[in-house]
Write a protein that holds these residues in place. Structure first.
Motif, PDB file in Angstrom:
ATOM      1  N   LEU A  87       0.845  -1.188   0.000  1.00  0.00           N
ATOM      2  CA  LEU A  87       0.000   0.000   0.000  1.00  0.00           C
ATOM      3  C   LEU A  87       0.886   1.245   0.000  1.00  0.00           C
ATOM      4  O   LEU A  87       1.788   1.374   0.826  1.00  0.00           O
ATOM      5  N   ILE A  88       0.621   2.158  -0.953  1.00  0.00           N
ATOM      6  CA  ILE A  88       1.308   3.443  -1.002  1.00  0.00           C
ATOM      7  C   ILE A  88       0.318   4.521  -0.585  1.00  0.00           C
ATOM      8  O   ILE A  88      -0.749   4.654  -1.192  1.00  0.00           O
ATOM      9  N   VAL A  89       0.655   5.288   0.439  1.00  0.00           N
ATOM     10  CA  VAL A  89      -0.171   6.429   0.850  1.00  0.00           C
ATOM     11  C   VAL A  89       0.655   7.681   0.579  1.00  0.00           C
ATOM     12  O   VAL A  89       1.587   7.999   1.315  1.00  0.00           O
ATOM     13  N   ILE A 143       2.416   9.847  10.357  1.00  0.00           N
ATOM     14  CA  ILE A 143       2.701   9.474  11.750  1.00  0.00           C
ATOM     15  C   ILE A 143       1.442   8.938  12.424  1.00  0.00           C
ATOM     16  O   ILE A 143       1.463   7.906  13.118  1.00  0.00           O
ATOM     17  N   GLU A 144       0.315   9.612  12.216  1.00  0.00           N
ATOM     18  CA  GLU A 144      -0.943   9.166  12.833  1.00  0.00           C
ATOM     19  C   GLU A 144      -1.389   7.823  12.275  1.00  0.00           C
ATOM     20  O   GLU A 144      -1.877   6.956  13.011  1.00  0.00           O
ATOM     21  N   ILE A 145      -1.225   7.646  10.956  1.00  0.00           N
ATOM     22  CA  ILE A 145      -1.559   6.351  10.357  1.00  0.00           C
ATOM     23  C   ILE A 145      -0.701   5.265  10.979  1.00  0.00           C
ATOM     24  O   ILE A 145      -1.194   4.195  11.359  1.00  0.00           O
ATOM     25  N   GLY A 150      -4.687  10.673   4.140  1.00  0.00           N
ATOM     26  CA  GLY A 150      -4.452   9.835   5.304  1.00  0.00           C
ATOM     27  C   GLY A 150      -5.646   9.027   5.759  1.00  0.00           C
ATOM     28  O   GLY A 150      -5.506   7.876   6.179  1.00  0.00           O
ATOM     29  N   ASN A 151      -6.828   9.594   5.669  1.00  0.00           N
ATOM     30  CA  ASN A 151      -8.020   8.871   6.118  1.00  0.00           C
ATOM     31  C   ASN A 151      -8.269   7.633   5.254  1.00  0.00           C
ATOM     32  O   ASN A 151      -8.521   6.540   5.766  1.00  0.00           O
ATOM     33  N   GLN A 152      -8.203   7.812   3.928  1.00  0.00           N
ATOM     34  CA  GLN A 152      -8.383   6.685   3.030  1.00  0.00           C
ATOM     35  C   GLN A 152      -7.275   5.651   3.225  1.00  0.00           C
ATOM     36  O   GLN A 152      -7.513   4.442   3.210  1.00  0.00           O
ATOM     37  N   GLY A 153      -6.052   6.142   3.440  1.00  0.00           N
ATOM     38  CA  GLY A 153      -4.920   5.239   3.642  1.00  0.00           C
ATOM     39  C   GLY A 153      -5.099   4.355   4.856  1.00  0.00           C
ATOM     40  O   GLY A 153      -4.829   3.151   4.810  1.00  0.00           O
ATOM     41  N   ILE A 158      -7.943   3.491   6.314  1.00  0.00           N
ATOM     42  CA  ILE A 158      -9.032   2.540   6.055  1.00  0.00           C
ATOM     43  C   ILE A 158      -8.520   1.348   5.247  1.00  0.00           C
ATOM     44  O   ILE A 158      -8.791   0.187   5.572  1.00  0.00           O
ATOM     45  N   LEU A 159      -7.769   1.627   4.183  1.00  0.00           N
ATOM     46  CA  LEU A 159      -7.221   0.542   3.361  1.00  0.00           C
ATOM     47  C   LEU A 159      -6.258  -0.319   4.162  1.00  0.00           C
ATOM     48  O   LEU A 159      -6.278  -1.546   4.079  1.00  0.00           O
ATOM     49  N   ALA A 160      -5.392   0.314   4.949  1.00  0.00           N
ATOM     50  CA  ALA A 160      -4.382  -0.422   5.718  1.00  0.00           C
ATOM     51  C   ALA A 160      -5.023  -1.389   6.715  1.00  0.00           C
ATOM     52  O   ALA A 160      -4.533  -2.505   6.917  1.00  0.00           O
ATOM     53  N   LEU A 161      -6.124  -0.958   7.325  1.00  0.00           N
ATOM     54  CA  LEU A 161      -6.761  -1.782   8.353  1.00  0.00           C
ATOM     55  C   LEU A 161      -7.723  -2.815   7.780  1.00  0.00           C
ATOM     56  O   LEU A 161      -8.048  -3.791   8.459  1.00  0.00           O
ATOM     57  N   SER A 162      -8.187  -2.611   6.552  1.00  0.00           N
ATOM     58  CA  SER A 162      -9.195  -3.514   5.997  1.00  0.00           C
ATOM     59  C   SER A 162      -8.628  -4.522   4.998  1.00  0.00           C
ATOM     60  O   SER A 162      -9.367  -5.366   4.492  1.00  0.00           O
TER      61      SER A 162
END
Length: 222
Positions: free
Chosen positions: A4-6, A60-62, A33-36, A38-42
């Motif tokens: 995954l690239i954010v 950092i937050e992600i 960041g928000n979309q990133g 979601i993708l990272a966790l799902s």
């Protein structure tokens, strides 16, 4: 391997995505960041590439939120920040490595390979009926006979078996196996399904790959 690239700079994101796909990686991208997150966790990714400064959530937050759910998937920061304090801060937030923009793709690729090599490889075999798929060796056997599949045929069979006894919709198959995230002629799936059935020499009594009319396919134990 799926990455995954954010990254909100489209030029950089497309450049890295193209290079990684040429190296046979499957790549998803997010521009904020928000979309990133979601993708990272799902989804199940083998590695995350995170820009530091992003719209919405920062890299950092992600990283921090992702680490609460996943402690093992490698994370590499792509960023223009390069002071010692910033590097330490990024690593302390849960990142495994850090590469400064601008960078050479060859260096990034080698850093990715280093992280993936350091991730323990667990032998994994999937099966349905008398068909065994060795994920690490990229081999398929039906009984004692090895069945030779193309990369896409192998990926399609792996996806179906991983979702065994669940209906796999055509749109999800296209997104997961072909990495296409827009409206597309899913008729290509039928061609590959037929090729799989022929290569696996499935008889009527071995109807492991079944058609769900109007929806998709299901890999089913009989």
């Amino acid at each position: 391997m799926r990455i995954l690239i954010v990254e909100d700079e489209i030029g950089i994101s497309n450049f890295v995505k193209q290079g990684l796909e040429e190296e046979s990686f499957v790549v998803d991208t997010a521009e904020d960041g928000n979309q990133g997150l979601i993708l990272a966790l799902s989804n199940d990714y083998d590695l995350l590439l995170l820009d530091w400064m992003l719209p919405g959530l920062s890299g950092i937050e992600i990283c921090r939120q992702f680490r609460k759910e996943n402690s093992s998937t490698p994370i590499i920061f792509l960023t223009a920040k390069d002071t010692v304090q910033e590097t330490i801060f990024g690593l302390q937030s849960g990142a495994n490595d850090y590469i400064k923009k601008p960078f050479h793709f060859e260096e990034l690729l080698e850093r990715i390979r280093v992280q993936l090599r350091s991730t323990p490889s667990v032998p994994e075999k999937l099966s349905i009926g008398n068909i065994v798929l060795d994920v690490n060796a990229h081999q398929v056997y039906k009984g004692d006979e090895e069945i030779f599949l193309t990369k896409k045929e192998f990926a399609l069979l792996e996806y179906l078996i991983r979702n065994k006894n669940k209906v796999c919709r055509r749109t999800r198959i296209i997104e997961s196996v072909w990495d296409i995230h827009f409206e597309y002629n899913t008729g290509v799936i039928d061609v590959y399904i037929n090729a799989l059935r022929n290569k696996l020499k499935l008889s009527e009594a071995e109807n492991y790959i079944q058609t769900v009319r109007g929806i998709g396919y299901i890999a089913k134990e009989l």
